[in-house]
Design a protein around this motif. Structure first.
Motif, PDB file in Angstrom:
ATOM      1  N   LEU A  85       0.833  -1.206   0.000  1.00 18.44           N
ATOM      2  CA  LEU A  85       0.000   0.000   0.000  1.00 18.44           C
ATOM      3  C   LEU A  85       0.869   1.258   0.000  1.00 18.44           C
ATOM      4  N   GLU A  86       1.938   1.253   0.759  1.00 22.95           N
ATOM      5  CA  GLU A  86       2.840   2.408   0.767  1.00 22.95           C
ATOM      6  C   GLU A  86       3.506   2.583  -0.591  1.00 22.95           C
ATOM      7  N   LEU A  87       3.823   1.472  -1.243  1.00 22.93           N
ATOM      8  CA  LEU A  87       4.402   1.552  -2.583  1.00 22.93           C
ATOM      9  C   LEU A  87       3.449   2.272  -3.527  1.00 22.93           C
ATOM     10  N   GLU A  88       2.184   1.927  -3.508  1.00 19.95           N
ATOM     11  CA  GLU A  88       1.197   2.590  -4.368  1.00 19.95           C
ATOM     12  C   GLU A  88       1.008   4.049  -3.966  1.00 19.95           C
ATOM     13  N   THR A  89       0.950   4.311  -2.654  1.00 15.84           N
ATOM     14  CA  THR A  89       0.706   5.679  -2.178  1.00 15.84           C
ATOM     15  C   THR A  89       1.850   6.607  -2.547  1.00 15.84           C
ATOM     16  N   TYR A  90       3.079   6.206  -2.233  1.00 13.19           N
ATOM     17  CA  TYR A  90       4.218   7.093  -2.483  1.00 13.19           C
ATOM     18  C   TYR A  90       4.569   7.159  -3.968  1.00 13.19           C
ATOM     19  N   LYS A  91       4.251   6.106  -4.708  1.00 14.68           N
ATOM     20  CA  LYS A  91       4.414   6.188  -6.163  1.00 14.68           C
ATOM     21  C   LYS A  91       3.499   7.269  -6.727  1.00 14.68           C
ATOM     22  N   SER A  92       2.249   7.289  -6.280  1.00 13.84           N
ATOM     23  CA  SER A  92       1.303   8.306  -6.757  1.00 13.84           C
ATOM     24  C   SER A  92       1.708   9.700  -6.294  1.00 13.84           C
ATOM     25  N   ALA A  93       2.174   9.810  -5.042  1.00 10.93           N
ATOM     26  CA  ALA A  93       2.574  11.123  -4.516  1.00 10.93           C
ATOM     27  C   ALA A  93       3.786  11.669  -5.262  1.00 10.93           C
ATOM     28  N   LEU A 152       5.630  15.312 -11.712  1.00 10.68           N
ATOM     29  CA  LEU A 152       5.814  15.284 -13.162  1.00 10.68           C
ATOM     30  C   LEU A 152       5.124  16.448 -13.874  1.00 10.68           C
ATOM     31  N   PRO A 153       3.846  16.796 -13.595  1.00 10.64           N
ATOM     32  CA  PRO A 153       3.250  17.961 -14.278  1.00 10.64           C
ATOM     33  C   PRO A 153       4.015  19.257 -14.012  1.00 10.64           C
ATOM     34  N   MET A 182      10.590  30.666 -10.141  1.00  8.11           N
ATOM     35  CA  MET A 182      10.226  29.296 -10.483  1.00  8.11           C
ATOM     36  C   MET A 182      10.919  28.305  -9.552  1.00  8.11           C
ATOM     37  N   ALA A 183      12.193  28.547  -9.277  1.00  9.30           N
ATOM     38  CA  ALA A 183      12.937  27.641  -8.397  1.00  9.30           C
ATOM     39  C   ALA A 183      12.355  27.631  -6.993  1.00  9.30           C
ATOM     40  N   ALA A 184      11.971  28.810  -6.493  1.00  3.87           N
ATOM     41  CA  ALA A 184      11.412  28.883  -5.148  1.00  3.87           C
ATOM     42  C   ALA A 184      10.071  28.160  -5.070  1.00  3.87           C
ATOM     43  N   ARG A 185       9.244  28.342  -6.110  1.00  5.84           N
ATOM     44  CA  ARG A 185       7.926  27.706  -6.086  1.00  5.84           C
ATOM     45  C   ARG A 185       8.008  26.190  -6.258  1.00  5.84           C
ATOM     46  N   ALA A 186       8.985  25.731  -7.028  1.00  9.27           N
ATOM     47  CA  ALA A 186       9.074  24.294  -7.311  1.00  9.27           C
ATOM     48  C   ALA A 186      10.002  23.563  -6.358  1.00  9.27           C
ATOM     49  N   ALA A 187      10.708  24.279  -5.501  1.00 10.75           N
ATOM     50  CA  ALA A 187      11.704  23.633  -4.635  1.00 10.75           C
ATOM     51  C   ALA A 187      11.073  22.569  -3.748  1.00 10.75           C
ATOM     52  N   PHE A 188       9.950  22.906  -3.115  1.00 19.27           N
ATOM     53  CA  PHE A 188       9.314  21.930  -2.226  1.00 19.27           C
ATOM     54  C   PHE A 188       8.807  20.732  -3.010  1.00 19.27           C
ATOM     55  N   ARG A 189       8.192  20.999  -4.188  1.00 21.23           N
ATOM     56  CA  ARG A 189       7.643  19.897  -4.967  1.00 21.23           C
ATOM     57  C   ARG A 189       8.745  18.938  -5.419  1.00 21.23           C
ATOM     58  N   PHE A 190       9.862  19.496  -5.897  1.00 17.60           N
ATOM     59  CA  PHE A 190      10.962  18.642  -6.325  1.00 17.60           C
ATOM     60  C   PHE A 190      11.566  17.886  -5.139  1.00 17.60           C
ATOM     61  N   GLY A 191      11.713  18.561  -4.007  1.00 16.47           N
ATOM     62  CA  GLY A 191      12.246  17.898  -2.823  1.00 16.47           C
ATOM     63  C   GLY A 191      11.338  16.787  -2.336  1.00 16.47           C
ATOM     64  N   ASN A 228      11.382   0.335 -13.128  1.00 18.28           N
ATOM     65  CA  ASN A 228      12.503   0.765 -13.960  1.00 18.28           C
ATOM     66  C   ASN A 228      12.049   1.196 -15.353  1.00 18.28           C
ATOM     67  N   ARG A 229      11.053   0.512 -15.906  1.00 17.84           N
ATOM     68  CA  ARG A 229      10.614   0.803 -17.279  1.00 17.84           C
ATOM     69  C   ARG A 229       9.627   1.965 -17.348  1.00 17.84           C
ATOM     70  N   ARG A 230       8.712   2.043 -16.411  1.00 17.45           N
ATOM     71  CA  ARG A 230       7.616   3.008 -16.511  1.00 17.45           C
ATOM     72  C   ARG A 230       7.767   4.189 -15.560  1.00 17.45           C
ATOM     73  N   TYR A 231       8.245   3.927 -14.374  1.00 16.18           N
ATOM     74  CA  TYR A 231       8.302   4.961 -13.332  1.00 16.18           C
ATOM     75  C   TYR A 231       9.581   5.792 -13.429  1.00 16.18           C
ATOM     76  N   ASP A 232      10.708   5.131 -13.678  1.00 14.78           N
ATOM     77  CA  ASP A 232      11.988   5.839 -13.730  1.00 14.78           C
ATOM     78  C   ASP A 232      12.033   6.957 -14.771  1.00 14.78           C
ATOM     79  N   PRO A 233      11.512   6.750 -16.002  1.00 12.51           N
ATOM     80  CA  PRO A 233      11.549   7.867 -16.960  1.00 12.51           C
ATOM     81  C   PRO A 233      10.837   9.119 -16.455  1.00 12.51           C
ATOM     82  N   ALA A 234       9.720   8.930 -15.762  1.00  4.50           N
ATOM     83  CA  ALA A 234       9.011  10.085 -15.215  1.00  4.50           C
ATOM     84  C   ALA A 234       9.854  10.792 -14.167  1.00  4.50           C
TER      85      ALA A 234
END
Length: 448
Positions: A220-228, A233-234, A281-290, A322-328
């Motif tokens: 369940l954590e794998l699915e949750t944190y994968k989605s989070a 990506l957007p 842009m860096a300030a607004r996206a810093a938390f999201r990227f982190g 590795n195939r689907r998640y890593d590219p994102a």
């Protein structure tokens, strides 16, 4: 065995220890505050994770707790402790695990026994529709887990194959042997009916309740944190588009700087505007990227904890990631790196341009100083000319005044006025010149 006097002596020694850090007990308890559920097959689970549309990390924690208490009141369940960030307790015929995370809150229901139909979503009925409508956020992840017994976990049997073929997409199905070969875990990482991901676990009877609970919780954590983590990506894609435009504008400014085109100050203003936009842009996206990096790390940790073994040539969870998640995730890392590189590049160009502007201003200042020197020299020559004229004028009036004053004496001495004026002119001119010169030296601070 310690004798009574020895025990008293040790107790006295403990009493003499320095005082404890005020957070020590709370931090020690934090390590044990989120226990894994204990599950026995067959069973099932239903999970949802909710996140506010904006300001998720700064949201009011009491709003999350109030929403939990509203659900518990519907079922007459006991409330959590004040200020709690996790809860585990009975909720009607189910057990509820509630966790408050940095950006989202998750509700997980664990129910004993098989469902009428695997993944039918009927267990979500424990979440009343009006309670869901009042949720302080939107669903970012949801999953249904079907856990059943199997006699042989080496490969899926007929019953397991029927569930896998009917409930999962064959193209993206990931199937692995876990728990040291005593269980099978399967998912296709897709959203099915009710907008939920599906996870199936087939476990041998000898697997303990705690071990099964840890497996289900990790899935369940794998699915949750994968989605989070995918929420990054957007943001990365939008940043990439704008960064491409900024890159072109920055290149154009650099080419103009190299050719020396245009006004340097105007170019510097345009460059500072780009730098400001990049930093914003860096300030607004810093938390999201982190946050995306942190969630990605948890996803990989959960994958590693499964200790997968391949089943019938099927792809494993790790291979799907590795195939689907890593590219994102690589797209997110690339956007973050490009944002950082563009900020550094804009700063370097700004330094070069500021240096050029400083050099131009220094040249202008030098030309201004030379012009001031020329004007000062001209002013000095004009002053000397005026000084000469002043000597003549003062001398003229002084000679006339002296001639009028000495005219009676000159008449008595039978001296002609013309000779008197001629005699007075040299000393008067000399006196006027000396007086003006002495005055100018005093004004200039040169003394006598």
């Amino acid at each position: 065995m310690l004798r009574p006097h020895a025990l008293l002596r040790r107790t006295a020694m403990i009493d003499r220890l320095p005082p404890q850090h005020p957070d020590r007990i709370a931090l020690a308890n934090e390590l044990h505050a989120r226990p894994f559920p204990e599950l026995a097959a067959p069973c099932r689970a239903a999970m949802i994770a909710l996140q506010p549309e904006s300001g998720a990390a700064e949201r009011d924690p009491e709003a999350d707790r109030a929403h939990l208490r509203a659900l518990l009141d519907r079922h007459g369940a006991q409330h959590p402790a004040p200020g709690a960030d996790h809860y585990f307790g009975a909720l009607g015929r189910a057990r509820l695990k509630w966790e408050r995370h940095t950006e989202f809150v998750s509700y997980t229901l664990f129910l004993d026994g098989p469902a009428a139909q695997p993944f039918d979503g009927a267990d979500f009925a424990l979440f009343p529709p009006d309670w869901l409508a009042e949720a302080p956020g939107r669903i970012i992840a949801s999953a249904l887990v079907h856990v059943d017994l199997t006699e042989d976990a080496a490969a899926p049997g007929p019953a397991e194959r029927a569930i896998l073929e009917r409930c999962f997409s064959a193209e993206s199905l990931a199937l692995s042997r876990v728990l040291d070969g005593k269980a099978l875990a399967a998912t296709d990482f897709r959203l099915h009916e009710h907008g939920c991901a599906r996870i199936a676990v087939f476990v041998r009877p000898e697997v303990g309740r705690r071990r099964l609970g840890r497996l289900v919780q990790r899935l369940l954590e794998l699915e949750t944190y994968k989605s989070a983590s995918m929420l990054t990506l957007p943001v990365a894609r939008r940043a990439q588009r704008r960064l491409s435009e900024i890159d072109q504008e920055l290149t154009r400014l650099m080419e103009g700087l190299r050719r020396g085109d245009g006004d340097s100050r105007a170019t510097l203003d345009a460059l500072m505007e780009l730098s400001t936009e990049i930093e914003t842009m860096a300030a607004r996206a810093a938390f999201r990227f982190g946050a995306g990096r942190a969630y990605e790390t948890i996803v990989r940790d959960r994958i590693a904890a499964l200790r997968e073994e391949r089943v019938e040539g099927r792809q494993t969870f790790a291979e799907f990631i590795n195939r689907r998640y890593d590219p994102a995730m690589r797209t997110c890392h690339a956007a973050e790196g490009r944002l950082r590189d563009l900020a550094a590049r804009a700063a370097r160009v700004a330094d070069l341009l500021r240096t050029r502007v400083d050099v131009e201003m220094s040249a202008q200042n030098q030309a201004l100083l030379e012009s001031m020197d020329r004007r000062a020299a001209l002013q000095l020559r004009l002053q000397e000319t005026v000084e000469g004229l002043s000597v003549v004028a003062i001398s003229y009036y002084a000679v006339n005044l002296a001639a009028y004053a000495l005219a009676p004496l000159a008449k008595m001495a039978h001296v002609d006025k013309t000779w008197l004026t001629a005699a007075l002119a040299p000393p008067v001119v000399a006196a006027a010149w000396w007086g003006l010169r002495r005055m100018r030296r005093r004004l200039a601070g040169g003394g006598d």
